[in-house]
Structures are given as C-alpha cells and as structure tokens.
Motif scaffolding. Structure first.
Motif, short mmCIF file in Angstrom:
data_model
loop_
_atom_site.label_atom_id
_atom_site.label_comp_id
_atom_site.label_asym_id
_atom_site.label_seq_id
_atom_site.Cartn_x
_atom_site.Cartn_y
_atom_site.Cartn_z
N GLY A 1 13.81 151.19 33.93
CA GLY A 1 12.93 150.07 33.66
C GLY A 1 12.96 148.93 34.65
O GLY A 1 12.21 147.96 34.48
N GLY A 2 13.77 148.99 35.67
CA GLY A 2 13.76 147.94 36.66
C GLY A 2 12.48 147.95 37.47
O GLY A 2 11.65 148.86 37.37
N GLY A 3 12.30 146.91 38.29
CA GLY A 3 11.12 146.87 39.14
C GLY A 3 10.89 145.48 39.68
O GLY A 3 11.77 144.62 39.63
N LEU A 4 9.68 145.29 40.21
CA LEU A 4 9.27 144.02 40.81
C LEU A 4 8.30 143.33 39.86
O LEU A 4 7.34 143.95 39.39
CB LEU A 4 8.60 144.27 42.16
CG LEU A 4 7.96 143.08 42.86
CD1 LEU A 4 9.02 142.05 43.23
CD2 LEU A 4 7.20 143.54 44.10
N VAL A 5 8.54 142.05 39.59
CA VAL A 5 7.70 141.30 38.69
C VAL A 5 7.59 139.86 39.20
O VAL A 5 8.51 139.37 39.87
CB VAL A 5 8.27 141.33 37.25
CG1 VAL A 5 9.62 140.66 37.17
CG2 VAL A 5 7.31 140.77 36.24
N GLN A 6 6.48 139.22 38.90
CA GLN A 6 6.31 137.82 39.28
C GLN A 6 7.07 136.91 38.31
O GLN A 6 7.30 137.27 37.15
CB GLN A 6 4.84 137.46 39.29
CG GLN A 6 4.06 138.06 40.44
CD GLN A 6 2.65 137.49 40.53
OE1 GLN A 6 2.07 137.07 39.55
NE2 GLN A 6 2.11 137.47 41.75
N ALA A 7 7.43 135.76 38.80
CA ALA A 7 8.09 134.77 37.95
C ALA A 7 7.24 134.49 36.72
O ALA A 7 6.01 134.39 36.82
CB ALA A 7 8.34 133.49 38.73
N GLY A 8 7.90 134.40 35.57
CA GLY A 8 7.20 134.22 34.31
C GLY A 8 6.88 135.51 33.60
O GLY A 8 6.49 135.50 32.42
N GLY A 9 7.03 136.62 34.29
CA GLY A 9 6.72 137.92 33.71
C GLY A 9 7.85 138.49 32.89
O GLY A 9 8.88 137.83 32.67
#
Length: 124
Positions: A8-16
């Motif tokens: 479930g890891g990954g790249l996400v924007q702040a607030g996500g």
C-alpha cells in the motif's frame, strides 16, 4: 515464527491519504502485538503506532495522533494503518513488526519480526 509483508505504499500529495496493510503468515496472528514503525533517510527507525493482540489497546506517536489509525483483523491475519492528512515529513519507509508478548511496546528493539518495508512519499 511469523512472516510479514507490507502493501500500500506510494506517492501522494500533501493532505492526501494512504492505507497500508500488513499480511501475516505462520503462527497464530492473534498471539502477536503489532506495530508500525518508519525510517526516513539518515534517521533512526521510529515508532508510529502499535496495537495489542486483541486490538483493544492502541498507541500513537504524537506526530501522527489524530491523523493515523491502526487496526487489525485477526481472522484475516492483517494489520492496517490508515494515514490521512499526510505531510511531507511523513515520508519514510514504513515497516510492520510483530511482538510475541502480551505487553505493548513502543521500541523497535522489542519487536521480534519485521516486514521488508514499503515506501511512502508525500510531496508538498
């Protein structure tokens, strides 16, 4: 002995948000206290959240309290870390860990088994 695999890891924007899962195999999952820890580059591994064997007790690092939620499903041998309102400072490799003891522990050295880790990157 228990084997742990994180997802479930990954790249996400702040607030996500992201949802990490840890699947356990081997000895009876409900025998283990479970924890999530993280390690950022150049830093020591640190406690994020832990949950007791029954799921009745949970503890959080101050830095994630109110944003992250740890839960477990003993029937499915899984522990979940729901991460909301993510911040760039949450960027790290996140590890699932298991402890064969009735007492909850917040220190990495007190855990017996570890997963391979999953990268979480939060962009600003």
């Amino acid at each position: 002995q228990v084997q742990l695999v994180e997802f479930g890891g990954g790249l996400v924007q702040a607030g996500g948000s992201l949802r990490l899962s840890c699947a356990a195999s081997g000895r009876t999952f409900s025998s283990y206290g479970m924890g999530w820890f993280r390690q950022a580059p150049g830093k020591q591994r640190e406690f994020v959240a832990v949950i007791s064997r029954s799921g009745g007790n949970t503890y959080y690092a101050d830095s994630v309290k109110g944003r992250f939620t740890i839960s477990r499903d003993n029937a499915k041998s899984r522990v979940i870390l729901q991460m909301n309102s993510l911040k760039p400072e949450d960027t790290a490799v996140y590890y699932c860990a298991a402890r064969l003891d009735i007492a909850v522990a917040l220190i990495p050295a007190d855990y017996d088994y570890w997963g391979q880790g999953t990268q979480v990157t939060v962009s600003s």
